[in-house]
Structure formats: C-alpha cells, structure tokens
Motif scaffolding. Sequence first.
Motif, short mmCIF file in Angstrom:
data_model
loop_
_atom_site.label_atom_id
_atom_site.label_comp_id
_atom_site.label_asym_id
_atom_site.label_seq_id
_atom_site.Cartn_x
_atom_site.Cartn_y
_atom_site.Cartn_z
N LEU A 46 9.88 12.62 1.95
CA LEU A 46 10.94 12.29 2.83
C LEU A 46 12.03 11.40 2.30
O LEU A 46 11.64 10.41 1.59
N PRO A 47 13.32 11.59 2.51
CA PRO A 47 14.17 11.03 1.55
C PRO A 47 14.64 9.36 2.40
O PRO A 47 15.15 8.64 1.41
N ASP A 48 14.37 9.32 3.47
CA ASP A 48 14.89 7.91 3.91
C ASP A 48 13.91 6.48 3.79
O ASP A 48 12.62 6.91 3.69
N PRO A 49 14.43 5.54 3.62
CA PRO A 49 13.78 4.36 3.13
C PRO A 49 12.72 4.05 4.11
O PRO A 49 11.57 3.77 3.57
N ASP A 50 12.84 4.08 5.55
CA ASP A 50 11.88 3.92 6.29
C ASP A 50 10.63 4.67 6.20
O ASP A 50 9.59 4.44 6.25
N TRP A 51 11.11 6.02 5.91
CA TRP A 51 10.04 6.86 5.77
C TRP A 51 9.08 6.62 4.41
O TRP A 51 7.98 6.95 4.30
N GLN A 52 9.94 6.36 3.53
CA GLN A 52 9.42 6.11 2.15
C GLN A 52 8.12 4.97 2.02
O GLN A 52 7.26 4.93 1.38
N SER A 53 8.78 3.81 2.86
CA SER A 53 7.94 2.81 2.77
C SER A 53 6.58 3.06 3.66
O SER A 53 5.61 2.54 3.09
N LEU A 54 6.58 3.68 4.83
CA LEU A 54 5.34 4.32 5.23
C LEU A 54 4.59 4.96 4.38
O LEU A 54 3.26 5.06 4.52
N CYS A 55 5.07 6.12 3.59
CA CYS A 55 4.54 6.86 2.83
C CYS A 55 3.87 5.97 1.64
O CYS A 55 2.41 6.31 1.51
N ALA A 56 4.18 5.13 1.21
CA ALA A 56 3.72 4.29 0.35
C ALA A 56 2.44 3.58 0.70
O ALA A 56 1.56 3.32 0.22
N VAL A 57 2.48 3.13 2.21
CA VAL A 57 1.43 2.31 2.93
C VAL A 57 0.39 3.52 3.10
O VAL A 57 -0.91 3.20 2.79
N ALA A 58 0.82 4.84 3.56
CA ALA A 58 -0.21 5.96 3.75
C ALA A 58 -1.11 6.41 2.67
O ALA A 58 -2.12 6.45 2.86
N GLN A 59 -0.48 6.21 1.36
CA GLN A 59 -1.23 6.65 0.13
C GLN A 59 -2.50 5.58 -0.17
O GLN A 59 -3.19 6.18 -0.91
N SER A 60 -2.31 4.29 0.36
CA SER A 60 -3.18 3.38 0.08
C SER A 60 -4.26 3.47 1.23
O SER A 60 -5.25 2.62 0.88
N GLN A 61 -4.25 4.17 2.14
CA GLN A 61 -5.18 4.09 3.27
C GLN A 61 -6.31 4.82 3.17
O GLN A 61 -6.62 5.77 2.58
N LYS A 62 -7.60 4.08 3.46
CA LYS A 62 -9.11 4.74 3.58
C LYS A 62 -9.02 5.39 4.78
O LYS A 62 -8.27 5.25 5.89
N PRO A 63 -9.80 6.50 4.75
CA PRO A 63 -9.95 7.30 5.95
C PRO A 63 -10.39 6.56 7.32
O PRO A 63 -9.79 6.83 8.50
N ASP A 64 -11.02 5.75 7.06
CA ASP A 64 -11.51 4.74 8.50
C ASP A 64 -10.44 3.85 8.93
O ASP A 64 -10.38 3.57 10.18
N SER A 65 -9.14 3.71 8.11
CA SER A 65 -8.23 2.89 8.75
C SER A 65 -7.02 3.80 9.28
O SER A 65 -5.84 3.32 9.45
N ALA A 66 -7.24 5.33 9.42
CA ALA A 66 -6.30 6.20 9.28
C ALA A 66 -5.46 5.97 10.79
O ALA A 66 -4.41 6.01 11.08
N ARG A 67 -6.58 5.75 11.82
CA ARG A 67 -5.83 5.57 13.22
C ARG A 67 -5.21 4.33 13.39
O ARG A 67 -3.91 4.28 13.92
N ALA A 68 -5.64 3.28 12.77
CA ALA A 68 -4.73 1.97 12.85
C ALA A 68 -3.48 1.99 12.01
O ALA A 68 -2.39 1.33 12.55
N PHE A 69 -3.43 2.77 11.10
CA PHE A 69 -2.11 2.80 10.39
C PHE A 69 -1.24 3.70 11.18
O PHE A 69 0.00 2.97 11.45
N PHE A 70 -1.48 4.67 11.94
CA PHE A 70 -0.60 5.51 12.69
C PHE A 70 -0.23 4.34 14.06
O PHE A 70 1.12 4.13 14.26
N GLU A 71 -1.07 3.61 14.64
CA GLU A 71 -0.82 2.93 15.76
C GLU A 71 0.13 1.61 15.23
O GLU A 71 0.80 1.24 16.19
N LEU A 72 -0.01 1.15 14.07
CA LEU A 72 0.73 -0.01 13.60
C LEU A 72 2.06 0.14 13.40
O LEU A 72 2.80 -0.59 13.43
N PHE A 73 2.11 1.30 12.63
CA PHE A 73 3.45 1.55 12.07
C PHE A 73 4.50 2.52 12.78
O PHE A 73 5.75 2.89 12.37
#
Length: 346
Positions: free
Chosen positions: A56-83
Amino acid sequence: MIARLCATLLAAAVMASSEAQAETTYDILQFQDLDGWDNDDHAAALSVFVNTCPDLPDPDWQSLCAVAQSQKPDSARAFFELFFRPVLIRDGKDALFTGYFEPELDGSRFPTARFRYPLFRMPPEARNAAPWLTREQILTSGVLANRGLEIAWVEDPVELFFLQIQGSGRIRLQDGQFLRVGYGGANGQPYRSVGVELVRRGIYPLHKVSAQVIKNWVRRNPEAGQELLFHNPSYVFFREIKHVTDRDGPLGAMNRPVTAGRSIAVDPGFTPLGAPVWLEKDGATPIRRLMIAQDTGSAIKGAQRADIFFGTGDAAGQAAGMLRDRGRMVVLLPIQRAYALVPDGV
C-alpha cells in the motif's frame, strides 16, 4: 480486468466517474454496529491483511502495516478496533455478492493425443494492436501455431474457454506436478457473454443459465457450440507463474496470492485495494466475516459489490457458482482517512 482493455473515450470515463462520486455517501459506523463482529476470527483476517499491506503506497496505510506486522494473534481484534473506523460506502445500488474460484484442469507441457488444446502466451504483434484478431480468427487461422508460444496443452476446449474467462488457473500435469498460469493479456476485442446469447436465442431462460449449463450444451451440440463460443470475440493469453507455491492461491490484482474465504474482489473506485472489509452476506449460507480487498474484476462495479474467492478446483467452483446474495459491506479505513470522508461523522 478484461473490460479495461476495451477502448473507451477518456471524457466519457471521467463523466461516469464524476456521476458515480456525486451519488456516493459515506457513514461512519461503530464496531458494535457490525453484525457478528465479536464472533469472527480476527487473527485470520490480520494474517491476510499483512500479506498485501506492505504494497500500500500511502503513509497512513504504511504506518498501520508496520504496526500490523508486530501484532500477536490475540491482539488482532484490538488492532482493527484501535486503528480503523468502519465506513459504510453507498452509491445508490443494491449490494450484490458473488463468488469466484481458480479452475484446475488436467494437462501436459507437451501435445499428446489426449491433450491437444494449447494455452498461448501473448504474441508481440497482439501487444501492438488494439484490437487484434478475434477469437474465431485466432483459432481458425493457425496464426499462433509452431511459434513456441504454447505454455501447456489441455484436453477440453470448453474448459479452456472458461479458464480464459476466469483469467488464471492451475494445470495438473501427469507427473503430479502443477503448473500455474495467470492473465497475460488479451486481444483487445470486447467481451460478450455466451450465457446472455443463449438466453437471447431462446435456448434457456436467464435463471437457468450457469457455467455448467453452458458447458453441457456446448458438448451436446459441438458445431453450434463452437459457433456459440466464437460469439465472444475476446481471447485471453496466459503467462506461467513460478513464484507461487501450490499451497497458495492465485495472484490477485495486487500481484499477491489471494486466500480462500478471506480475499474479495472489489471496485477500487470505491474500496481501496488492500483494505479490510467487513462482509455481511445474507442468503442460504450467511457470512459475517472480515475480508481483505485484494482483487478486482470486470463485473465488479459499485460500492456494495464484491466477489468472494472460494479457492481452487471443482468444489470451489460449484460453491462460487451458486452464490448471488444480498447484504452489505463496510470498509475499514484508517481513522484520519475515515473522518476526512465524513467530517461530521461520529
């Protein structure tokens, strides 16, 4: 994607786009407004999201992608709801959900008495002409023969025709190996539906036409069937795809493998490719699931239109072919992006 190859006037395209945008509405929802959100496997959706978010080319998506790659499975729902915030995008048209799949055909890398129908790479002269020869001209003139353009041979020309419509598939070779092919270009001729033509001729009513019905009719009526297939002048060429394993799905519009049950094709004019999309499909087999928009299609037009990827092979094809349901889809957008669309949203 085939439809994109048809010649259109730029002014008409811009006008159509403007009209579509003028009718588009955006509403920010809450996650508790999403039917079944609490019960989904958010970790499964996150793992599919990270497959394509680096592209994804845009900075806001890139920032979220960086956070997504560090998430553990049990924090997936919180990731989507937070960001993210759920955004209901509507263009005045009813929602429609269909399915697609990756065909799997028996074949060979070499012509045999059984495998006589070739899949061709695109010849250079076709790239430089728009449009090029029609399907009938290509198949009856022998213009592609003996030029080393063949990728593989299959046994059924009808299945090959439908492989071209899907645009990608797998060839099951006789030694148990698989050869995967993807869309490699087209002849620039317009796509015409042979199913619609069967209805126009009065052979079948619209509600009875399906891919299997068309295949059976063509096989029962070889001469008329060949003429029917020639009714579609569009001809698709292929390319061999070597960097995708047998365990992965075919490449989507983002040039990454799509995932059965989690990837959808969307209209990128409304839904950004790579975005999470909450799908509420009604019908006989309801679906309440977080999908990822990773593909497009020539028939996928509209804010509430999606094609669900069902997987590879006959069973996936049967399931995909039966799907034509209503419901709604809600796009998850980065918070700032969502509120930029709906300044007064809450």
